[in-house]
Structure formats: structure tokens, C-alpha cells
Scaffold this active site. Structure first.
Site, mmCIF file in Angstrom:
data_model
loop_
_atom_site.group_PDB
_atom_site.id
_atom_site.type_symbol
_atom_site.label_atom_id
_atom_site.label_comp_id
_atom_site.label_asym_id
_atom_site.label_seq_id
_atom_site.Cartn_x
_atom_site.Cartn_y
_atom_site.Cartn_z
ATOM 1 N N ASN A 21 1.228 -1.298 0.165
ATOM 2 C CA ASN A 21 -0.083 0.201 -0.313
ATOM 3 C C ASN A 21 0.933 1.362 0.010
ATOM 4 O O ASN A 21 1.729 1.638 -1.177
ATOM 5 C CB ASN A 21 -1.281 0.161 1.121
ATOM 6 C CG ASN A 21 -0.714 -0.426 2.294
ATOM 7 O OD1 ASN A 21 -0.090 -1.421 2.575
ATOM 8 N ND2 ASN A 21 -1.236 0.936 3.364
ATOM 9 N N ASP A 22 0.557 2.220 0.646
ATOM 10 C CA ASP A 22 1.646 3.607 1.055
ATOM 11 C C ASP A 22 2.805 4.004 0.557
ATOM 12 O O ASP A 22 3.468 2.683 1.187
ATOM 13 C CB ASP A 22 1.327 4.261 2.071
ATOM 14 C CG ASP A 22 0.079 4.290 3.021
ATOM 15 O OD1 ASP A 22 -0.775 4.016 2.206
ATOM 16 O OD2 ASP A 22 0.235 4.563 3.708
ATOM 17 N N TRP A 83 3.783 0.660 10.635
ATOM 18 C CA TRP A 83 3.484 1.609 9.513
ATOM 19 C C TRP A 83 3.700 2.598 8.538
ATOM 20 O O TRP A 83 4.667 3.052 8.640
ATOM 21 C CB TRP A 83 1.645 1.804 10.087
ATOM 22 C CG TRP A 83 0.817 0.968 9.922
ATOM 23 C CD1 TRP A 83 1.418 -0.210 10.161
ATOM 24 C CD2 TRP A 83 -0.399 1.465 10.669
ATOM 25 N NE1 TRP A 83 -0.130 -1.071 10.235
ATOM 26 C CE2 TRP A 83 -1.283 -0.403 10.874
ATOM 27 C CE3 TRP A 83 -0.891 1.969 11.199
ATOM 28 C CZ2 TRP A 83 -2.224 -0.892 11.167
ATOM 29 C CZ3 TRP A 83 -2.788 1.589 11.223
ATOM 30 C CH2 TRP A 83 -3.367 0.235 10.585
ATOM 31 N N SER A 84 2.879 3.848 8.139
ATOM 32 C CA SER A 84 3.721 4.245 7.469
ATOM 33 C C SER A 84 4.178 5.167 7.925
ATOM 34 O O SER A 84 4.227 6.033 9.071
ATOM 35 C CB SER A 84 2.501 5.591 6.174
ATOM 36 O OG SER A 84 2.139 4.451 5.546
ATOM 37 N N ASP A 148 1.344 8.998 10.302
ATOM 38 C CA ASP A 148 1.957 8.700 9.663
ATOM 39 C C ASP A 148 2.552 10.317 9.429
ATOM 40 O O ASP A 148 2.485 11.076 8.781
ATOM 41 C CB ASP A 148 1.139 9.245 8.117
ATOM 42 C CG ASP A 148 -0.008 7.704 8.183
ATOM 43 O OD1 ASP A 148 0.805 6.179 9.369
ATOM 44 O OD2 ASP A 148 -0.918 7.455 7.689
ATOM 45 N N GLU A 202 -4.678 10.894 7.270
ATOM 46 C CA GLU A 202 -3.878 9.676 6.991
ATOM 47 C C GLU A 202 -2.881 10.660 6.063
ATOM 48 O O GLU A 202 -3.297 11.190 5.506
ATOM 49 C CB GLU A 202 -3.897 8.244 7.070
ATOM 50 C CG GLU A 202 -5.564 8.144 7.156
ATOM 51 C CD GLU A 202 -5.270 7.100 6.407
ATOM 52 O OE1 GLU A 202 -5.891 6.332 6.004
ATOM 53 O OE2 GLU A 202 -6.260 5.610 7.305
HETATM 54 C C1 FRU Z 1 -3.317 4.639 4.509
HETATM 55 C C2 FRU Z 1 -2.561 3.815 6.289
HETATM 56 C C3 FRU Z 1 -2.333 4.478 6.830
HETATM 57 C C4 FRU Z 1 -1.355 3.809 7.966
HETATM 58 C C5 FRU Z 1 -1.114 2.643 6.715
HETATM 59 C C6 FRU Z 1 -1.017 1.084 6.894
HETATM 60 O O1 FRU Z 1 -3.410 4.235 3.513
HETATM 61 O O2 FRU Z 1 -3.988 3.542 6.826
HETATM 62 O O3 FRU Z 1 -2.511 5.315 7.386
HETATM 63 O O4 FRU Z 1 -0.090 4.151 8.486
HETATM 64 O O5 FRU Z 1 -2.468 2.396 5.966
HETATM 65 O O6 FRU Z 1 -0.771 0.243 6.257
#
Ligand code: FRU
Length: 542
Positions: A21-22, A83-84, A148, A202
Site C-alpha cells: 500500500n502506501d 506503518w507509514s 504517518d 492520514e
Molecule cells: C493509509 C494507511 C496509513 C497507515 C498505513 C497502514 O493507507 O492506513 O494511515 O499508516 O496505511 O498500512
């Protein structure tokens, strides 16, 4: 089996397999671009969220080598997921990572990590000091929404700052923290932005832009006359919004240039009107530009992701700068994409009459870069714009009028049963003209369970003065990225045409408006296949 089975892309960033993802912590360091991403090394789904930071490096933002995980959820302060977050390159050249950990109690906290061996040119291993978390979750944070961290920047007082999205007593806030050493952080009383409308924001990104020119600025560039700042936030409904404004680096406050839009981010400008999320930019010192990364999620079914063994791509990196209006950003694929250009076809001064459909033949268009400049001979034919249409611009995409729809049909099957249209409509609005850009996915795939909306956004250009309108479109098997009005309005979406498995698709110019349009110039290139994270290519793709 070809590597494009299941919609794998040819030049968009994606891991060889598994979930992504991110975008996280992009930076440029000693000739190498580093890119990290939310990564589940155990499978093609987000799973329980115990994510790692995947790490890839590149010399050109096009070809990438996978280095494995840089951060793994192995410490009490990130046991439930790394996480991010972001990276900051310190003045002495050492990078440092700030990221959100979900601790053993699944509480979101902010952590720091440093390269284990700063002399390793690839910076493969990262050390998470035991003083983490450097910022525990504050008592007034609600909903466990505190995540984040952005890239840090230096203030005039010599202290570092970063911003982070937090739900503070139910209010969606972008907090600023200050530190001299990245270890001891102090929260500023005033947030950069706060609004009760969207409590859980986020992926904050906050960076300076020059009022003039296309050059990017270092995130720590002096905050002097001629510099504005951009605050970008993501909301949980999969959309990225931004506002340009002025930053006061003594008070750490932000004054929006378009205050009339209010504090609800959903009224701000969109990074992209399609399906794109979690955008994060970095300053590329080698080419003096700001480059944006963004996640483009799958929009087919969950079982499809499991079957194909991977999920998620990144938008092709985009250079970004401030438009001369001082309010909107301009985005454009980084120039390195041109190294992939192969066979080219061109068209000059072609007229596409009402109802016209003109095939662009001669190149393979499942991986292509298409640039078109349209001229509108009879702007007066545009119908009057009704302000109540502002509520639902997507609806306007399905109608035809005096000027438009005209544009491209991409990823089309021979019988046109499957097709994705990217196009413009022009309206008369008071004494001005209003341009709408659409991407219609309703016929993009005959497959069941695919999300097929119509994406739409207005294009802030002066079509009367310019008398022309440009459209650039990147096509890559299962993604289409479109840049309208020179990159002022972007629409990106995933497509899953079933005919793609035949190995070829068609591309057309079309015009369904009642007046004709002129294509003053069209250039379309077939693009080569980049080498993207191929280490695992020998592993069977599910
Ligand atoms: C956004 C998010 C962030 C988080 C991450 C977790 O897509 O929800 O807020 O840090 O993905 O994978």
C-alpha cells in the site's frame, strides 16, 4: 506465462509478489533513489496489518531492485505493524526514518530508525533504537488515530519539525512536533490544520513550493518571499486533498491561499480525481525537482488479488510544481519515462468530426505514452453551465453537448465491447469557459466484481485564451493515468479488461460533441518494459 498475466504492469512500481500500500520514506542519497512501501511479505492482502517496510532502490526512478524489508514488526513499539512514515536526509547526508508503529497493544506511536551502517551505499539495514517510541500516543488522541509522520524540515530556529495526522478529541488535526535531535520531540500547541469534518486523516505531506518556475525546493528550504507551502492530507475514503498557502515557521501555523474553501479537506483541491491514495513527495536534489509517489489500489475483487498473488501498484513518479495562479499544483510524469519510449506514431492537424472515431494504429498500446493537443474551432458552441451540476460532475460525463465529449478511448477490444474513455467537455460559464475532464470506466471490463465508476474533475485552464487543451495518458496493462490541461487535473484508475490477455488493445481518438475538434498534434509511443523488482521473478506467480 507472460509476466503481464493478471494485469501486471510493465513500468509501474510493484513488488514481484504480495501486498503493497502506501509509499513510505522516498529519498535521494548519493546517486541512488530509495523507495519504501507498506508491504506484507506473507501474502497478497493487508492481512492483520502487521506490515513491514519493503525497500527498493533505483538509479533512474524507472528500473528498481528489491532489497527486502528495511523495517519489520519485531519490537514492542511496532510489533503489530511498521506503518507509514517518511525519511529526512540530514545536512550531513545521513538519512533518518520516522514511522508509525502499532505497539504490542495495537496503540499507534511514532518511532525513529537510523541506517545501521551509514557507509553502506544501499542502506540495507536499519536500526530501531530502544528509546522508541520517541512519541507515545498523547492522552487527548481519540480513536487510536495518530499516524504517518511527514518528512522533517528545519525551522529558522535550528529545530527540526514534522507533521503528523491525529484525531484530537474527535477533531481531525495535523500536529507539528519540534526536536533538536529526532529523539526528544515537543508538540506545538497549535496544529497546522484542524477540522471536525474528517476526524481520521492520514498520510500528511507538507512541503515548500516556489511561486515561479518548475524547480522543486528542499523540504528545509528557507521560508522566504516567493515560497509557498502545500499541505496534503488523505481521508479514509480513499482520496487525497491539498491546499496551497503560507507557512509561518516561527508559530508553525499555516494560512490557506483559498480560505474560502474552508477547513473541510473534502472541499480542497484533489491530487487526482481517480483512485489514488497516500501520496508522498520528496525533494530530488540531483534534478532540483519535487517528485510525488502515490499508491494505486486494486479495484477488482479480493479473490482476484489472492489468485494473482499480488496487490497494489504505485503511480508513475510525478514531478510537481506550483501553477502561476499560486493555487494549484501541476503534475507531470518524470522525464525518465522517455527512456522507455520505443516505436512512435504521430498525427498532425487531423480533424475529428462529430461522431468521429479515429484509430491510432501502428504501435502496441497496452503499454504506451500518448500526448494529444486538441484545438476547439467553435468554442461558442459550448452549452451554458448550470451551477447545480457542480454537485455531481460525474453525471455530466455521460452526456454529449456542443463541445465534447472528445478525447481518447484506451484499452479497447477489437469490438469495442471493452473500452475506457478519457475525455473533455467544455461549457460556457458566465463570460468564461469551464472544462470538465472524465475517465469513464463503466465499460472498462466485462469481468464481474470490478469497480467501474466514472471519475471526473474540472480543469482550471483558460481555454478561451489557449484555444487548445492537452491530454497526456499513460497506459500500462491494468492502469491508466491521465493528465489534463498540462497536468493541472489528473485522473488515475485501475482497469481490468479481459481482452488484455490476447496481448493487444486498441487506441482511438473520438468526438461525440456536435461540433468538430482538431487534433493539432498527437504523439503516441509504445513503451518498453522496465526492470521492476525482478529478484523474485523466478518464483512462480500464483
Ligand atoms: C493509509 C494507511 C496509513 C497507515 C498505513 C497502514 O493507507 O492506513 O494511515 O499508516 O496505511 O498500512
Amino acid at each position: 506465462a507472460s509476466r503481464h498475466d493478471h494485469g501486471r504492469t510493465a513500468y509501474h512500481f510493484q513488488p514481484a509478489k504480495n501486498w503493497m500500500n502506501d509509499p513510505n520514506g522516498p529519498f535521494y542519497h548519493n546517486g541512488i533513489y530509495h523507495f519504501f512501501y507498506q508491504y506484507n511479505p506473507h501474502g497478497p492482502t493487508f492481512g492483520t496489518g502487521k506490515l513491514s517496510w519493503g525497500h527498493s532502490v533505483s538509479g533512474d526512478l524507472v528500473n528498481w531492485a528489491f532489497l527486502g524489508a528495511a523495517l519489520e514488526p519485531t519490537s514492542p513499539f511496532d510489533a503489530d505493524g511498521c506503518w507509514s512514515g517518511s525519511a529526512t536526509v540530514l545536512p550531513d547526508g545521513r538519512p533518518v526514518i520516522l514511522y508509525t508503529g502499532r505497539d504490542t497493544d495495537t496503540v499507534q506511536v511514532q518511532n525513529v530508525a537510523f541506517p545501521k551502517d551509514p557507509t553502506d551505499p544501499l542502506l540495507r539495514e536499519w536500526h530501531k533504537p530502544s528509546c522508541n517510541p520517541v512519541i507515545p500516543q498523547p492522552a487527548d488522541v481519540t480513536g487510536n488515530n495518530f499516524r504517518d509522520p511527514s518528512t522533517a524540515w528545519l525551522g529558522g530556529d535550528g529545530l527540526w519539525r514534522f507533521s503528523v495526522a491525529a484525531e484530537v478529541a474527535g477533531v481531525g488535526s495535523t500536529l507539528v512536533y519540534r526536536s533538536a535531535d529526532f529523539l526528544r520531540w515537543e508538540r506545538n500547541a497549535t496544529p497546522l490544520h484542524a477540522s471536525p469534518d474528517v476526524p481520521a486523516l492520514e498520510c500528511a505531506d507538507f512541503f515548500p513550493v516556489a511561486e515561479r518556475g518548475t524547480e522543486g525546493l528542499d523540504t528545509s528550504a528557507a521560508n522566504v518571499a516567493g515560497v509557498r507551502h502545500v499541505l496534503k492530507l488523505s481521508n479514509m475514503a480513499d482520496e487525497d486533498y491539498y491546499m496551497v498557502g503560507w507557512y509561518d515557521d516561527a508559530a508553525d501555523t499555516f494560512v490557506p491561499a483559498e480560505g474560502e474553501r474552508g477547513s473541510d479537506v473534502r472541499k480542497w483541491r484533489r491530487i487526482d480525481h481517480g483512485h489514488l491514495f497516500g501520496a508522498k513527495s520528496f525533494f530530488d536534489a540531483s534534478k532540483k525537482r519535487r517528485v510525488l509517489w502515490a499508491w494505486v489500489d486494486e479495484t477488482d475483487g479480493h479473490s482476484d488479488d489472492v489468485a494473482k498473488g499480488w496487490a497494489g501498484i504505485q503511480a508513475f513518479p510525478r514531478a510537481l510544481w506550483l501553477d502561476t495562479d499560486g493555487k494549484q499544483l501541476v503534475q507531470w510524469p518524470v522525464e525518465e519515462i522517455e527512456t522507455l519510449r520505443r516505436r512512435r506514431v504521430a498525427l498532425l492537424g487531423a480533424e475529428v468530426g462529430s461522431g468521429g472515431l479515429h484509430e491510432i494504429a501502428g504501435i502496441e498500446t497496452q503499454q504506451a505514452d500518448v500526448e494529444v493537443i486538441f484545438e476547439i474551432p467553435k468554442l461558442e458552441a459550448a452549452e451554458k453551465f448550470d451551477p447545480k451540476w457542480l454537485q455531481d460532475p460525474g453525471k455530466l460525463c455521460s452526456e454529449s453537448g456542443g463541445v465534447g465529449p472528445f478525447g481518447l478511448i484506451a484499452m479497447a477490444s477489437g469490438d469495442l465491447q471493452e473500452q475506457t474513455a478519457i475525455f473533455f467537455r467544455v461549457f460556457k460559464h458566465d463570460d468564461m469557459y469551464k472544462v470538465l475532464m472524465c475517465m469513464d470506466l463503466t465499460r472498462s471490463s466485462t469481468k464481474e466484481g470490478v469497480y467501474k465508476p466514472v471519475h471526473a474533475g474540472f480543469v482550471d485552464v483558460n481555454v478561451e485564451k489557449d484555444r487548445s487543451l492537452s491530454l497526456r495518458t499513460l497506459i500500462d496493462h491494468s492502469v491508466i493515468e491521465s493528465f489534463g490541461g498540462g497536468g493541472r487535473t489528473c485522473i488515475t484508475a485501475r482497469v481490468y479488461p479481459e481482452h488484455a490477455a490476447t496481448g493487444s488493445s486498441h487506441l482511438y481518438l473520438f468526438n461525440n460533441g456536435s461540433g468538430s475538434v482538431k487534433v493539432s498534434k498527437l504523439e503516441a509511443w509504445e513503451l518498453g518494459t522496465a526492470s521492476v523488482n525482478l529478484e523474485d521473478v523466478s518464483l512462480p506467480l500464483a
